[in-house]
Motif scaffolding. Structure first.
Motif, PDB file in Angstrom:
ATOM      1  N   ASN A 139     -21.773 -33.692  16.900  1.00 47.30           N
ATOM      2  CA  ASN A 139     -20.628 -32.773  16.960  1.00 47.30           C
ATOM      3  C   ASN A 139     -20.672 -31.757  15.811  1.00 47.30           C
ATOM      4  O   ASN A 139     -20.056 -30.693  15.891  1.00 47.30           O
ATOM      5  CB  ASN A 139     -19.298 -33.533  16.870  1.00 47.30           C
ATOM      6  N   LEU A 140     -21.398 -32.090  14.745  1.00 45.36           N
ATOM      7  CA  LEU A 140     -21.457 -31.173  13.603  1.00 45.36           C
ATOM      8  C   LEU A 140     -22.221 -29.890  13.926  1.00 45.36           C
ATOM      9  O   LEU A 140     -22.219 -28.951  13.142  1.00 45.36           O
ATOM     10  CB  LEU A 140     -22.053 -31.890  12.384  1.00 45.36           C
ATOM     11  N   SER A 141     -22.851 -29.844  15.106  1.00 50.36           N
ATOM     12  CA  SER A 141     -23.499 -28.588  15.542  1.00 50.36           C
ATOM     13  C   SER A 141     -22.547 -27.721  16.370  1.00 50.36           C
ATOM     14  O   SER A 141     -22.972 -26.709  16.925  1.00 50.36           O
ATOM     15  CB  SER A 141     -24.725 -28.901  16.401  1.00 50.36           C
ATOM     16  N   ARG A 142     -21.306 -28.106  16.485  1.00 56.70           N
ATOM     17  CA  ARG A 142     -20.346 -27.251  17.215  1.00 56.70           C
ATOM     18  C   ARG A 142     -20.053 -25.985  16.406  1.00 56.70           C
ATOM     19  O   ARG A 142     -20.335 -25.935  15.207  1.00 56.70           O
ATOM     20  CB  ARG A 142     -19.061 -28.045  17.480  1.00 56.70           C
ATOM     21  N   PRO A 143     -19.459 -24.957  17.060  1.00 52.08           N
ATOM     22  CA  PRO A 143     -19.159 -23.715  16.333  1.00 52.08           C
ATOM     23  C   PRO A 143     -18.316 -23.982  15.084  1.00 52.08           C
ATOM     24  O   PRO A 143     -17.448 -24.862  15.089  1.00 52.08           O
ATOM     25  CB  PRO A 143     -18.373 -22.889  17.362  1.00 52.08           C
ATOM     26  N   GLN A 144     -18.586 -23.196  14.035  1.00 53.87           N
ATOM     27  CA  GLN A 144     -17.910 -23.415  12.749  1.00 53.87           C
ATOM     28  C   GLN A 144     -16.386 -23.369  12.900  1.00 53.87           C
ATOM     29  O   GLN A 144     -15.672 -24.135  12.260  1.00 53.87           O
ATOM     30  CB  GLN A 144     -18.393 -22.377  11.727  1.00 53.87           C
ATOM     31  N   GLU A 145     -15.899 -22.509  13.776  1.00 55.90           N
ATOM     32  CA  GLU A 145     -14.445 -22.384  13.946  1.00 55.90           C
ATOM     33  C   GLU A 145     -13.836 -23.711  14.413  1.00 55.90           C
ATOM     34  O   GLU A 145     -12.799 -24.153  13.923  1.00 55.90           O
ATOM     35  CB  GLU A 145     -14.172 -21.275  14.969  1.00 55.90           C
ATOM     36  N   GLU A 146     -14.515 -24.367  15.372  1.00 54.33           N
ATOM     37  CA  GLU A 146     -14.008 -25.662  15.852  1.00 54.33           C
ATOM     38  C   GLU A 146     -14.129 -26.716  14.747  1.00 54.33           C
ATOM     39  O   GLU A 146     -13.217 -27.525  14.542  1.00 54.33           O
ATOM     40  CB  GLU A 146     -14.779 -26.105  17.100  1.00 54.33           C
ATOM     41  N   LEU A 147     -15.249 -26.691  14.013  1.00 56.55           N
ATOM     42  CA  LEU A 147     -15.408 -27.666  12.921  1.00 56.55           C
ATOM     43  C   LEU A 147     -14.321 -27.477  11.871  1.00 56.55           C
ATOM     44  O   LEU A 147     -13.749 -28.454  11.376  1.00 56.55           O
ATOM     45  CB  LEU A 147     -16.792 -27.540  12.281  1.00 56.55           C
ATOM     46  N   ASN A 148     -14.009 -26.214  11.570  1.00 53.22           N
ATOM     47  CA  ASN A 148     -12.964 -25.976  10.568  1.00 53.22           C
ATOM     48  C   ASN A 148     -11.632 -26.560  11.025  1.00 53.22           C
ATOM     49  O   ASN A 148     -10.898 -27.152  10.228  1.00 53.22           O
ATOM     50  CB  ASN A 148     -12.814 -24.470  10.290  1.00 53.22           C
ATOM     51  N   SER A 149     -11.335 -26.426  12.311  1.00 54.39           N
ATOM     52  CA  SER A 149     -10.047 -26.977  12.773  1.00 54.39           C
ATOM     53  C   SER A 149     -10.093 -28.511  12.734  1.00 54.39           C
ATOM     54  O   SER A 149      -9.107 -29.155  12.377  1.00 54.39           O
ATOM     55  CB  SER A 149      -9.655 -26.431  14.148  1.00 54.39           C
ATOM     56  N   LEU A 150     -11.251 -29.082  13.041  1.00 58.82           N
ATOM     57  CA  LEU A 150     -11.365 -30.552  12.950  1.00 58.82           C
ATOM     58  C   LEU A 150     -11.242 -31.022  11.491  1.00 58.82           C
ATOM     59  O   LEU A 150     -10.524 -31.990  11.201  1.00 58.82           O
ATOM     60  CB  LEU A 150     -12.698 -31.014  13.540  1.00 58.82           C
ATOM     61  N   PHE A 151     -11.901 -30.318  10.590  1.00 62.88           N
ATOM     62  CA  PHE A 151     -11.832 -30.721   9.176  1.00 62.88           C
ATOM     63  C   PHE A 151     -10.392 -30.608   8.665  1.00 62.88           C
ATOM     64  O   PHE A 151      -9.930 -31.469   7.915  1.00 62.88           O
ATOM     65  CB  PHE A 151     -12.784 -29.870   8.326  1.00 62.88           C
ATOM     66  N   SER A 152      -9.670 -29.563   9.088  1.00 62.37           N
ATOM     67  CA  SER A 152      -8.261 -29.447   8.662  1.00 62.37           C
ATOM     68  C   SER A 152      -7.454 -30.642   9.150  1.00 62.37           C
ATOM     69  O   SER A 152      -6.605 -31.167   8.430  1.00 62.37           O
ATOM     70  CB  SER A 152      -7.617 -28.183   9.228  1.00 62.37           C
ATOM     71  N   LEU A 153      -7.736 -31.054  10.382  1.00 58.07           N
ATOM     72  CA  LEU A 153      -7.006 -32.215  10.922  1.00 58.07           C
ATOM     73  C   LEU A 153      -7.347 -33.487  10.157  1.00 58.07           C
ATOM     74  O   LEU A 153      -6.482 -34.325   9.902  1.00 58.07           O
ATOM     75  CB  LEU A 153      -7.314 -32.391  12.410  1.00 58.07           C
ATOM     76  N   PHE A 154      -8.619 -33.640   9.779  1.00 57.46           N
ATOM     77  CA  PHE A 154      -8.988 -34.833   8.985  1.00 57.46           C
ATOM     78  C   PHE A 154      -8.268 -34.823   7.639  1.00 57.46           C
ATOM     79  O   PHE A 154      -7.763 -35.857   7.195  1.00 57.46           O
ATOM     80  CB  PHE A 154     -10.507 -34.917   8.765  1.00 57.46           C
ATOM     81  N   ARG A 155      -8.222 -33.639   7.011  1.00 61.53           N
ATOM     82  CA  ARG A 155      -7.498 -33.550   5.723  1.00 61.53           C
ATOM     83  C   ARG A 155      -6.057 -34.002   5.916  1.00 61.53           C
ATOM     84  O   ARG A 155      -5.519 -34.805   5.167  1.00 61.53           O
ATOM     85  CB  ARG A 155      -7.487 -32.103   5.206  1.00 61.53           C
ATOM     86  N   GLU A 156      -5.439 -33.480   6.969  1.00 57.92           N
ATOM     87  CA  GLU A 156      -4.041 -33.811   7.249  1.00 57.92           C
ATOM     88  C   GLU A 156      -3.900 -35.312   7.534  1.00 57.92           C
ATOM     89  O   GLU A 156      -3.007 -35.973   7.020  1.00 57.92           O
ATOM     90  CB  GLU A 156      -3.631 -33.020   8.493  1.00 57.92           C
ATOM     91  N   TYR A 157      -4.819 -35.838   8.330  1.00 57.38           N
ATOM     92  CA  TYR A 157      -4.732 -37.251   8.705  1.00 57.38           C
ATOM     93  C   TYR A 157      -4.799 -38.155   7.469  1.00 57.38           C
ATOM     94  O   TYR A 157      -3.947 -39.029   7.286  1.00 57.38           O
ATOM     95  CB  TYR A 157      -5.861 -37.624   9.687  1.00 57.38           C
ATOM     96  N   PHE A 158      -5.823 -37.939   6.634  1.00 57.08           N
ATOM     97  CA  PHE A 158      -5.993 -38.851   5.491  1.00 57.08           C
ATOM     98  C   PHE A 158      -4.850 -38.679   4.500  1.00 57.08           C
ATOM     99  O   PHE A 158      -4.383 -39.662   3.926  1.00 57.08           O
ATOM    100  CB  PHE A 158      -7.363 -38.647   4.820  1.00 57.08           C
ATOM    101  N   SER A 159      -4.365 -37.441   4.321  1.00 57.90           N
ATOM    102  CA  SER A 159      -3.251 -37.233   3.385  1.00 57.90           C
ATOM    103  C   SER A 159      -1.990 -37.913   3.901  1.00 57.90           C
ATOM    104  O   SER A 159      -1.234 -38.503   3.135  1.00 57.90           O
ATOM    105  CB  SER A 159      -2.960 -35.738   3.200  1.00 57.90           C
ATOM    106  N   ALA A 160      -1.754 -37.836   5.202  1.00 53.96           N
ATOM    107  CA  ALA A 160      -0.474 -38.312   5.745  1.00 53.96           C
ATOM    108  C   ALA A 160      -0.472 -39.804   6.062  1.00 53.96           C
ATOM    109  O   ALA A 160       0.598 -40.394   6.191  1.00 53.96           O
ATOM    110  CB  ALA A 160      -0.135 -37.526   7.009  1.00 53.96           C
ATOM    111  N   ASN A 161      -1.638 -40.417   6.199  1.00 55.20           N
ATOM    112  CA  ASN A 161      -1.641 -41.779   6.754  1.00 55.20           C
ATOM    113  C   ASN A 161      -2.013 -42.906   5.801  1.00 55.20           C
ATOM    114  O   ASN A 161      -1.744 -44.070   6.105  1.00 55.20           O
ATOM    115  CB  ASN A 161      -2.534 -41.841   7.991  1.00 55.20           C
ATOM    116  N   ALA A 162      -2.635 -42.582   4.657  1.00 60.22           N
ATOM    117  CA  ALA A 162      -3.095 -43.667   3.784  1.00 60.22           C
ATOM    118  C   ALA A 162      -1.909 -44.539   3.332  1.00 60.22           C
ATOM    119  O   ALA A 162      -1.931 -45.772   3.488  1.00 60.22           O
ATOM    120  CB  ALA A 162      -3.846 -43.089   2.594  1.00 60.22           C
TER     121      ALA A 162
END
Ligand code: IPE
Ligand code: IPE
Ligand code: MG
Length: 228
Positions: A63-86
């Motif tokens: 999946n890391l070969s997907r377009p950078q725009e999609e990866l950026n949105s996924l990375f933002s969601l991961f940031r949000e997930y780990f910040s909000a859920n730990a």
């Protein structure tokens, strides 16, 4: 009739976010957000059902070969997930764990992961594992290379302990949402005897009730492990 009981370890390939968004004429990022919201609630439900280990495939190596725009949105969601859920998982007694190749992820996400894992490490009620930047082949290759470095002959037992999933039992039930009938480089070694459950439902629509149905289907399976 003999039943298997509730699976101790459920693994889910969370596929279909993009198609869920497309059906609604929304950008793919909206599908990933809906998928993340569903993932949070679904994992809670799995532990409430008595599952002890829940492993969720969130991002593959490929999946890391997907377009950078999609990866950026996924990375933002991961940031949000780990910040909000730990903190939330800590309160619930669930240990958070992440498997995959962290060198493929942005450094700040690696820091959030390390902090989340440390905060929740003593969770005794269950283990929630997110596979991020994960590939089954890469997992096996890194274990093989570690065995070579140690100059150690490999056995099934010590090999399992060299995998990123070290300490987790093999999945009892492996679910894939989103219609495709393939494993897509998920837990290749670990799923040798997992019961498979495929559903057409796109991940953001995969409800708690549908997880209940998958568990019920699992309970009716006859697991023979090659024996008679
Ligand atoms: C799964 O949904 C999430 C990731 C792989 C990151 P997809 O993004 O693969 O959704 P589809 O398969 O295109 O619908
Ligand atoms: C599998 O979905 C990976 C995750 C759900 C994270 P993909 O969408 O990447 O799988 P393929 O490309 O259809 O095999
Ligand atoms: Mg997909």
């Amino acid at each position: 009739m003999k039943t298997c009981g509730v699976p101790c370890h459920i693994a889910i390939i969370m596929d279909g976010n993009g198609r869920w968004a497309k059906k609604r004429l929304l950008p793919r990022s909206a599908g990933h957000r809906a998928g993340m919201n569903r993932m949070v609630a679904l994992a809670d439900h799995a532990f409430d059902c008595g599952v002890r280990y829940c492993t969720l495939f969130a991002l593959s190596t490929e999946n890391l070969s997907r377009p950078q725009e999609e990866l950026n949105s996924l990375f933002s969601l991961f940031r949000e997930y780990f910040s909000a859920n730990a903190e939330r998982l800590k309160k619930k007694g669930i240990a958070l764990r992440v498997i995959g190749d962290r060198s493929l992820l942005p450094a700040d996400i690696c820091e959030l992961i390390a902090a989340g894992e440390a905060l929740t490490a003593d969770g005794g009620r269950g283990v929630l594992t997110l596979a991020v930047g994960y590939g089954g082949r890469q997992d096996i290759l890194s274990a093989v290379n570690e065995a070579i470095r140690r100059g150690q002959p490999v056995t099934a037992e010590n090999f399992s302990s060299l995998l990123w999933t070290n300490g987790l039992p093999d999945p009892d039930l492996l679910i894939r949402t989103g219609r495709e009938l393939r494993i897509s480089n998920f837990l290749l070694w670990q799923a040798a005897y997992s019961e498979l459950y495929f559903t057409d439902t796109l991940f953001p629509d995969f409800s708690d009730t549908e997880l209940d149905r998958a568990i019920e289907a699992y309970e009716r399976r006859d697991r023979r492990f090659g024996k008679v």
